[in-house]
Design an enzyme around this catalytic site. Structure first.
Site, PDB file in Angstrom:
ATOM      1  N   ARG A  51       0.762  -1.131   0.047  1.00  0.00           N
ATOM      2  CA  ARG A  51      -0.078  -0.050  -0.049  1.00  0.00           C
ATOM      3  C   ARG A  51       0.940   1.207   0.144  1.00  0.00           C
ATOM      4  O   ARG A  51       0.310   2.353  -0.364  1.00  0.00           O
ATOM      5  CB  ARG A  51      -0.933  -0.016   1.106  1.00  0.00           C
ATOM      6  CG  ARG A  51      -2.244  -0.987   0.732  1.00  0.00           C
ATOM      7  CD  ARG A  51      -3.198  -0.663   1.625  1.00  0.00           C
ATOM      8  NE  ARG A  51      -2.804  -1.254   3.011  1.00  0.00           N
ATOM      9  CZ  ARG A  51      -3.559  -1.241   4.235  1.00  0.00           C
ATOM     10  NH1 ARG A  51      -4.821  -0.763   4.155  1.00  0.00           N
ATOM     11  NH2 ARG A  51      -3.147  -1.400   5.411  1.00  0.00           N
ATOM     12  N   LYS A 159       2.983 -19.204   5.938  1.00  0.00           N
ATOM     13  CA  LYS A 159       2.161 -19.652   7.152  1.00  0.00           C
ATOM     14  C   LYS A 159       1.637 -18.658   7.944  1.00  0.00           C
ATOM     15  O   LYS A 159       2.185 -17.376   7.668  1.00  0.00           O
ATOM     16  CB  LYS A 159       2.774 -20.666   7.855  1.00  0.00           C
ATOM     17  CG  LYS A 159       4.090 -20.061   8.429  1.00  0.00           C
ATOM     18  CD  LYS A 159       4.463 -20.717   9.794  1.00  0.00           C
ATOM     19  CE  LYS A 159       4.555 -19.738  10.769  1.00  0.00           C
ATOM     20  NZ  LYS A 159       4.831 -19.925  12.103  1.00  0.00           N
ATOM     21  N   HIS A 189       8.943 -23.225   6.318  1.00  0.00           N
ATOM     22  CA  HIS A 189      10.142 -23.112   5.955  1.00  0.00           C
ATOM     23  C   HIS A 189      11.073 -24.308   6.593  1.00  0.00           C
ATOM     24  O   HIS A 189      12.102 -24.455   6.082  1.00  0.00           O
ATOM     25  CB  HIS A 189      10.709 -21.770   6.314  1.00  0.00           C
ATOM     26  CG  HIS A 189      10.857 -21.606   7.816  1.00  0.00           C
ATOM     27  ND1 HIS A 189       9.969 -21.453   8.937  1.00  0.00           N
ATOM     28  CD2 HIS A 189      12.173 -21.553   8.571  1.00  0.00           C
ATOM     29  CE1 HIS A 189      10.479 -21.520  10.119  1.00  0.00           C
ATOM     30  NE2 HIS A 189      11.870 -21.676  10.033  1.00  0.00           N
ATOM     31  N   LYS A 193      14.957 -26.530   5.083  1.00  0.00           N
ATOM     32  CA  LYS A 193      16.048 -26.930   5.761  1.00  0.00           C
ATOM     33  C   LYS A 193      16.867 -28.152   5.209  1.00  0.00           C
ATOM     34  O   LYS A 193      16.196 -29.218   5.008  1.00  0.00           O
ATOM     35  CB  LYS A 193      15.923 -27.044   7.213  1.00  0.00           C
ATOM     36  CG  LYS A 193      15.353 -25.700   7.839  1.00  0.00           C
ATOM     37  CD  LYS A 193      15.132 -26.003   9.414  1.00  0.00           C
ATOM     38  CE  LYS A 193      14.491 -24.760  10.249  1.00  0.00           C
ATOM     39  NZ  LYS A 193      15.394 -23.631   9.970  1.00  0.00           N
ATOM     40  N   GLU A 227      13.800 -23.251  21.825  1.00  0.00           N
ATOM     41  CA  GLU A 227      14.133 -21.855  21.281  1.00  0.00           C
ATOM     42  C   GLU A 227      14.470 -21.092  22.643  1.00  0.00           C
ATOM     43  O   GLU A 227      13.876 -21.358  23.626  1.00  0.00           O
ATOM     44  CB  GLU A 227      13.129 -21.112  20.746  1.00  0.00           C
ATOM     45  CG  GLU A 227      12.666 -21.776  19.300  1.00  0.00           C
ATOM     46  CD  GLU A 227      11.928 -20.882  18.638  1.00  0.00           C
ATOM     47  OE1 GLU A 227      12.461 -20.269  17.628  1.00  0.00           O
ATOM     48  OE2 GLU A 227      10.603 -20.641  18.761  1.00  0.00           O
ATOM     49  N   ASP A 246       2.015 -22.215  16.087  1.00  0.00           N
ATOM     50  CA  ASP A 246       3.309 -21.793  15.693  1.00  0.00           C
ATOM     51  C   ASP A 246       4.344 -22.618  15.204  1.00  0.00           C
ATOM     52  O   ASP A 246       5.079 -22.439  14.176  1.00  0.00           O
ATOM     53  CB  ASP A 246       3.770 -20.759  16.600  1.00  0.00           C
ATOM     54  CG  ASP A 246       4.960 -19.774  16.178  1.00  0.00           C
ATOM     55  OD1 ASP A 246       4.714 -18.948  15.155  1.00  0.00           O
ATOM     56  OD2 ASP A 246       6.375 -19.703  16.547  1.00  0.00           O
ATOM     57  N   HIS A 251       5.673 -26.978  11.442  1.00  0.00           N
ATOM     58  CA  HIS A 251       6.899 -27.490  11.436  1.00  0.00           C
ATOM     59  C   HIS A 251       7.203 -28.840  11.947  1.00  0.00           C
ATOM     60  O   HIS A 251       7.786 -29.756  11.382  1.00  0.00           O
ATOM     61  CB  HIS A 251       8.015 -26.745  12.005  1.00  0.00           C
ATOM     62  CG  HIS A 251       7.582 -25.317  11.590  1.00  0.00           C
ATOM     63  ND1 HIS A 251       7.507 -24.843  10.411  1.00  0.00           N
ATOM     64  CD2 HIS A 251       7.832 -24.088  12.338  1.00  0.00           C
ATOM     65  CE1 HIS A 251       7.314 -23.559  10.218  1.00  0.00           C
ATOM     66  NE2 HIS A 251       7.862 -22.993  11.576  1.00  0.00           N
ATOM     67  N   LYS A 353       9.434 -21.575  23.730  1.00  0.00           N
ATOM     68  CA  LYS A 353      10.212 -20.299  23.859  1.00  0.00           C
ATOM     69  C   LYS A 353      10.730 -20.220  25.166  1.00  0.00           C
ATOM     70  O   LYS A 353      10.385 -20.604  26.218  1.00  0.00           O
ATOM     71  CB  LYS A 353       9.300 -19.102  23.394  1.00  0.00           C
ATOM     72  CG  LYS A 353       8.799 -19.472  22.164  1.00  0.00           C
ATOM     73  CD  LYS A 353       8.909 -18.043  21.212  1.00  0.00           C
ATOM     74  CE  LYS A 353       8.481 -18.235  19.769  1.00  0.00           C
ATOM     75  NZ  LYS A 353       9.543 -18.147  18.797  1.00  0.00           N
TER      76      LYS A 353
HETATM   77  C1  BG6 Z   1       8.677 -19.690  12.870  1.00  0.00           C
HETATM   78  C2  BG6 Z   1       7.618 -19.256  14.080  1.00  0.00           C
HETATM   79  O1  BG6 Z   1       7.839 -20.172  11.798  1.00  0.00           O
HETATM   80  O2  BG6 Z   1       9.592 -20.461  13.089  1.00  0.00           O
HETATM   81  C3  BG6 Z   1       8.582 -18.479  15.044  1.00  0.00           C
HETATM   82  O3  BG6 Z   1       6.770 -18.487  13.745  1.00  0.00           O
HETATM   83  C4  BG6 Z   1       9.989 -19.566  15.364  1.00  0.00           C
HETATM   84  O4  BG6 Z   1       8.108 -18.291  16.365  1.00  0.00           O
HETATM   85  C5  BG6 Z   1      10.641 -19.852  14.117  1.00  0.00           C
HETATM   86  O5  BG6 Z   1      10.938 -18.799  16.028  1.00  0.00           O
HETATM   87  C6  BG6 Z   1      11.446 -20.905  14.176  1.00  0.00           C
HETATM   88  O6  BG6 Z   1      12.317 -21.240  12.837  1.00  0.00           O
HETATM   89  P1  BG6 Z   1      13.795 -21.593  12.950  1.00  0.00           P
HETATM   90  O7  BG6 Z   1      14.220 -21.763  11.644  1.00  0.00           O
HETATM   91  O8  BG6 Z   1      14.583 -20.606  13.517  1.00  0.00           O
HETATM   92  O9  BG6 Z   1      13.782 -22.712  13.682  1.00  0.00           O
END
Ligand code: BG6
Length: 644
Positions: A51, A159, A189, A193, A227, A246, A251, A353
């Site tokens: 925008r 996502k 994503h 990897k 994390e 999340d 994942h 986290k």
């Molecule tokens: C993302 C999440 O999809 O993946 C994040 O929204 C998370 O909260 C991240 O930190 C982790 O990705 P990676 O590649 O660092 O393991």
């Protein structure tokens, strides 16, 4: 990727939401990596859409800023400015709202770019926007006539794909109203990897593991995505998501399906995706009543300084988070796969986290060998063999087994065979998006999720969401401290089955101890192998002042108190803290006692093992002598450390 790979197909890439952070932090560096590796077609242009009323020149400037653009976010060892400029010069920008009139103008612009770069009519749409816009974007692209003309049209959807089962189904419906499943590329994503993709390569290109890959030989499988970061300013998004949406539903379930699926008939996208879908469809769906039995949720609280002041805030005090939030920042789940291969093998998943360490690992634990044969020897118990897939930050595969310690009696020591990506392959670090773009531009959907897979994953998660919604945690949260291993109930979940979480100690963790900081990788790895685990109940004394010091301890989980000679508490130790390291260097008596304040799970490094490591590699001993002087002011000789 080896240089023999073909180029991506020509296309104009239209990025919706291009002025957001994702574009400059990940998408542009990924395109840059493809360009540097000679994989990006020259017949390529980017059209950013958003925008903001900005010009092509302003868009290019914002992507190439020295401190907040490609020169900062690229992932290669050094920045090739000429290559970067060539790429950014292919970038353009058109302001637009999601409205048919605006999109008709966009179509004209895409047509001009297509002619200029000879993209053969191919258009790749990238939706880097909130999911509520995906449906309207699909409709408006259709209404503006984007499907007409030669070439292919493909859509990459970021996502999260839905926020629960119903919304994901609805989203699928909206997207597929005017577009075909083959045109939709749903990004996860994790599938980009290398280490995740290698799960398939490892399983299906090596004959020795497949015969063991079942409930006859495998005792349990653990998926661990820890994390150490908190929500990092993303409280607004995270508070409506939580770790289940999340990390786990997407994942972790992707990794689960790669690890546990049946062998596909080929490496064709649908052959693989069919097997993944079948696997997820075999996961037992819990009833709401079963959820508390198999699932633990957690939320982090603040961390405190020694004087009792808050050091870092708890989740409920984070920016844009509801102060009474019931959102989970941690979850541990026991899943069961009801098929012939896996029936009876518990699958444990854990993610959170603000935990003590960062690390993603998959630990496959095999059944333990019968110990009877070792009766009458010094061997007290046998450890099961484990295969550990290190996904990140370490990248590799490790097989843990036991070997005889050299010497006249039968003693065993855990040892490993290890493959490390970094040592075996010399490749630039990728963001994970390169392979996604490249695959999509070549029409290969293997690394993208399909509608039925997304549905199957939400079906597993939905009862958890329902149960949690119906039973808000209230005062139960926060239930774990920052920098800890998560709530104690997560350990209980596994211990109830007579098992434990297998904690992967990483060199990074060991380096938190001054004794090992900056240590050679070989030394750190030898120490990690020598660590043994042990537990103390609340109130038990772990070490006593005056006793000879024969080992060092690392607290894996729990808290302990250091006591002065009058048994008065001096200070508290928690997850990740260590004590007794001087005991490895000297044989002097302990000068303080340490008592378990709660149930305490520890790693122990025995002085005898430390001495053995020093003897096996005398140059470690020489380095340790220097370090003992510098960091502890101790004057030692190599012979002292080798205990000769
Ligand atoms: C993302 C999440 O999809 O993946 C994040 O929204 C998370 O909260 C991240 O930190 C982790 O990705 P990676 O590649 O660092 O393991």
């Amino acid at each position: 990727m080896p240089p023999s790979n073909p180029l991506s197909e020509p296309c104009v890439m239209v990025i919706f939401g291009a002025s957001g952070d994702l574009t400059k932090r990940l998408l542009v560096p990924a395109l840059y990596n493809l360009a540097c590796d000679g994989l990006l077609s020259d017949n390529f242009a980017v059209l950013g859409v958003g925008r903001s009323e900005i010009t092509d020149a302003q868009f290019r400037a914002s992507m190439s800023g020295e401190n907040d653009g490609l020169p900062k976010f690229h992932t290669r060892k050094s920045f090739d400015r000429a290559q970067g400029d060539r790429l950014i010069n292919r970038f353009h920008f058109s302001p637009a709202n999601i409205a048919v009139e605006d999109f008709k103008k966009l179509k004209q612009r895409v047509g001009e770019l297509d002619r200029a770069c000879q993209a053969q009519g191919n258009v790749l749409f990238y939706f880097a926007m909130a999911p509520r816009f995906f449906g309207p974007l699909c409709d408006t692209l259709h209404a503006a006539g984007f499907q007409d003309g030669p070439g292919w049209r493909r859509i990459i959807v970021e996502k999260p794909f839905g926020t629960d089962l119903a919304s994901a189904l609805q989203l699928n419906q909206e997207i597929l109203k005017h577009w075909n499943e083959e045109q939709i590329f749903r990004v996860d994503h994790y599938l980009g990897k290398e280490t995740v993709q290698n799960l398939l390569a490892f399983r299906f290109s090596n004959g020795m593991f497949e015969p063991l890959w079942n409930s006859h030989h495998i005792d349990n499988i653990q998926f661990n995505v820890c994390e150490s970061v908190d929500v990092q300013g993303r409280g607004g998004y995270y508070d409506s998501a939580g770790v289940l949406r999340d990390m786990i539903q997407n994942h972790m379930f992707q990794m689960l399906s790669y690890l546990c699926m049946e062998p596909p008939g080929s490496f064709e996208a649908d052959a693989i995706r069919n097997e993944k879908a079948k696997l997820l469809q075999s996961v037992r769906i819990y009833t709401p009543e079963e959820v508390p039995q198999y699932v633990v949720r957690g939320q982090y609280g603040p961390s405190f300084r020694a004087n009792g002041e808050i050091n870092q805030p708890g989740y409920r005090q984070e920016k844009d988070v509801d102060p009474a939030s019931g959102t989970e920042t941690f979850a541990a789940i026991k899943l069961q796969i009801d098929n012939w291969r896996w029936s009876g093998v518990p699958i444990y998943l854990r993610s959170g986290k603000a935990l003590w360490k960062r690390g993603t690992e998959i630990v496959v634990t095999f059944k333990t060998a019968p110990a009877a044969v070792f009766r009458g020897t010094a061997v007290e118990q046998l450890e099961p063999n484990r295969l550990v897939f290190h996904i990140q930050p370490q990248q590799g595969i490790e097989l843990l087994f036991q070997a005889k310690v050299p010497g006249p009696t039968m003693q065993l020591q855990k040892v490993d065979m290890r493959f490390s990506y970094g040592n075996a392959f010399k490749a630039s670090r990728y963001t994970g998006y390169e392979v996604m773009f490249y695959s999509c531009m070549r029409g290969d959907a293997t690394l993208f999720s399909r509608g039925d897979l997304v549905k199957a994953a939400w079906e597993i998660a939905q009862p958890l969401l329902d149960y949690w919604k119906a039973t808000p945690p209230g005062d139960e949260f926060p239930n774990y401290a920052r920098n800890s291993w998560g709530p104690p109930a997560a350990s209980a979940l596994v211990e109830r089955d007579g098992r434990r979480w297998f904690e992967v100690v990483t060199p990074e963790m060991l380096e938190q101890l001054p004794l090992f900081k900056g240590g050679e990788p070989m030394l750190l790895s030898a120490v990690i192998m020598a660590l043994k685990s042990c537990s103390f109940a609340a109130g038990e004394t772990i070490i006593r002042a005056g006793d000879p010091a024969g080992e060092m301890y690392l607290i894996c989980r729990g808290s302990a108190v250091v006591l002065d000679p009058a048994d008065q508490p001096l200070h508290q130790l928690g997850d990740g803290d260590y004590f007794g390291e001087i005991g490895l260097l000297l044989s002097a008596p302990r000068n303080a006692s340490v008592k378990a304040a709660t149930q305490c799970d520890l790693f122990v490094l025995k002085k005898s093992d430390f001495n053995r490591i020093m003897r096996d590699s005398p140059h470690f001993a020489a380095a340790m002598v220097t370090l003992a002087k510098a960091r502890y002011d101790l004057v030692l000789s190599c012979a002292d450390l080798m205990c000769l």
